[in-house]
Design an enzyme around this catalytic site. Structure first.
Site, PDB file in Angstrom:
ATOM      1  N   HIS A   1       1.269  -8.807 -10.030  1.00 10.82           N
ATOM      2  CA  HIS A   1       0.459  -9.199  -8.873  1.00 10.82           C
ATOM      3  C   HIS A   1      -0.253  -7.970  -8.301  1.00 10.82           C
ATOM      4  CE1 HIS A   1      -0.736 -11.307  -5.283  1.00 10.82           C
ATOM      5  NE2 HIS A   1      -0.004 -10.539  -4.498  1.00 10.82           N
TER       6      HIS A   1
ATOM      7  N   HIS B   1      -7.484  -3.654  -2.756  1.00  9.84           N
ATOM      8  CA  HIS B   1      -6.565  -4.546  -2.050  1.00  9.84           C
ATOM      9  C   HIS B   1      -6.335  -3.944  -0.669  1.00  9.84           C
ATOM     10  CE1 HIS B   1      -2.341  -6.499  -1.596  1.00  9.84           C
ATOM     11  NE2 HIS B   1      -3.291  -7.321  -1.188  1.00  9.84           N
TER      12      HIS B   1
END
Length: 281
Positions: free
Chosen positions: A25, A102
């Protein structure tokens, strides 16, 4: 959830569909650049928080954003074959460079792709899934640049779109294909080697409760049996704002990740064209 290369192979047969490689992830988040600006996808509250507290705020953010500790090469050596990739441009960047991102920015996309390509060149029978599922500040010219980069880096390794049921190891080995690129953008309809994003659905439980996560994964087994697509099982716990506030100085690993280790996942979760995606390597 991480398999070594040999252990992954014991689950696969040359004439069978690909089942079940493991994934990571936010695969690129092993490197988070604290000197970079905040990503364009972040809400105004986060932007304001960083503008007030500067480096301190970014160090705290990094504790919650870095879901991986290994780079792409190390992840590949550990058995990871599915990569969750989120792409962004930097504000006012004259070079129009593409980065993984991110919350804060990570390495350049080219750096990551070249690591993966180098591994594949040394392991002719290995196959990877690249899932480009979020794009921030990315315009058509950037998509064109990314497509050209994929062609340049992977070349003949790229598998063109076919029916998912045709994608067996035997098929890939015979064609010498090693890379399947899933692309969650209309550009996928224009490029033969870009698999449309809907061919790799990845439902998200969005919970901090391990029991609710298991229930969600089990309930989605029926969807995964649907023919014609691959499927991602996200074995991922997601912190809420209240979770972050309570453990702001502790970070993701201490606050959330340890809960994952106590999950007892049903064998039924490893089914046709399924990929397990783990939160932290």
């Amino acid at each position: 959830l991480n398999f070594t290369i040999n252990k992954t192979r014991q689950y696969l047969h040359a004439d069978s569909c690909l089942c079940p490689p493991s994934g990571s992830h936010d695969s690129f988040s092993f490197y988070i650049d604290e000197a970079s600006p905040v990503g364009p996808e972040q809400p105004e509250t986060v932007q304001n928080f960083v503008s007030v507290f500067g480096t301190v705020a970014k160090k705290l953010m990094r504790k919650w954003l870095a879901t991986q500790t290994m780079n792409f090469t190390s992840q590949l050596e550990a058995g990871i074959r599915f990569f969750d990739l989120r792409i962004s441009t930097k504000p006012r960047d004259p070079d129009n460079e593409l980065y993984f991102a991110h919350g804060l920015f990570s390495a350049t996309v080219r750096e990551g792709l070249e690591q993966i390509s180098s591994f594949l060149s040394g392991h002719a029978k290995e196959v990877v899934f690249l899932d480009f599922n979020h794009f921030y500040g990315v315009q058509n010219l950037h998509h064109e640049k990314l497509v050209a980069m994929l062609k340049e880096v992977f070349g003949e390794k790229l598998c063109p779109v076919v029916f998912a049921q045709e994608v067996t190891l035997k098929y890939l080995w015979e064609k010498e294909y090693q890379v399947l690129v899933f692309y969650h953008h209309p550009m996928a309809l224009e490029v033969p080697f870009l698999w449309p994003g809907q061919m790799m659905p990845a439902p998200w439980a969005n919970t901090t409760d391990p029991e609710k996560l298991v229930q969600f994964l089990q309930a989605s087994v029926t969807d995964r049996r649907r023919k014609g697509t691959f499927f991602v099982s996200q074995v991922v716990l997601t912190p809420k704002a209240s979770t972050v506030m309570k453990g702001v100085a502790s970070g993701l690993r201490e606050t959330i990740t340890e809960r994952i280790h106590f999950l007892e996942l049903s064998p039924a979760l490893s089914v046709f064209h399924s990929i397990l995606m783990s939160p932290v390597c």
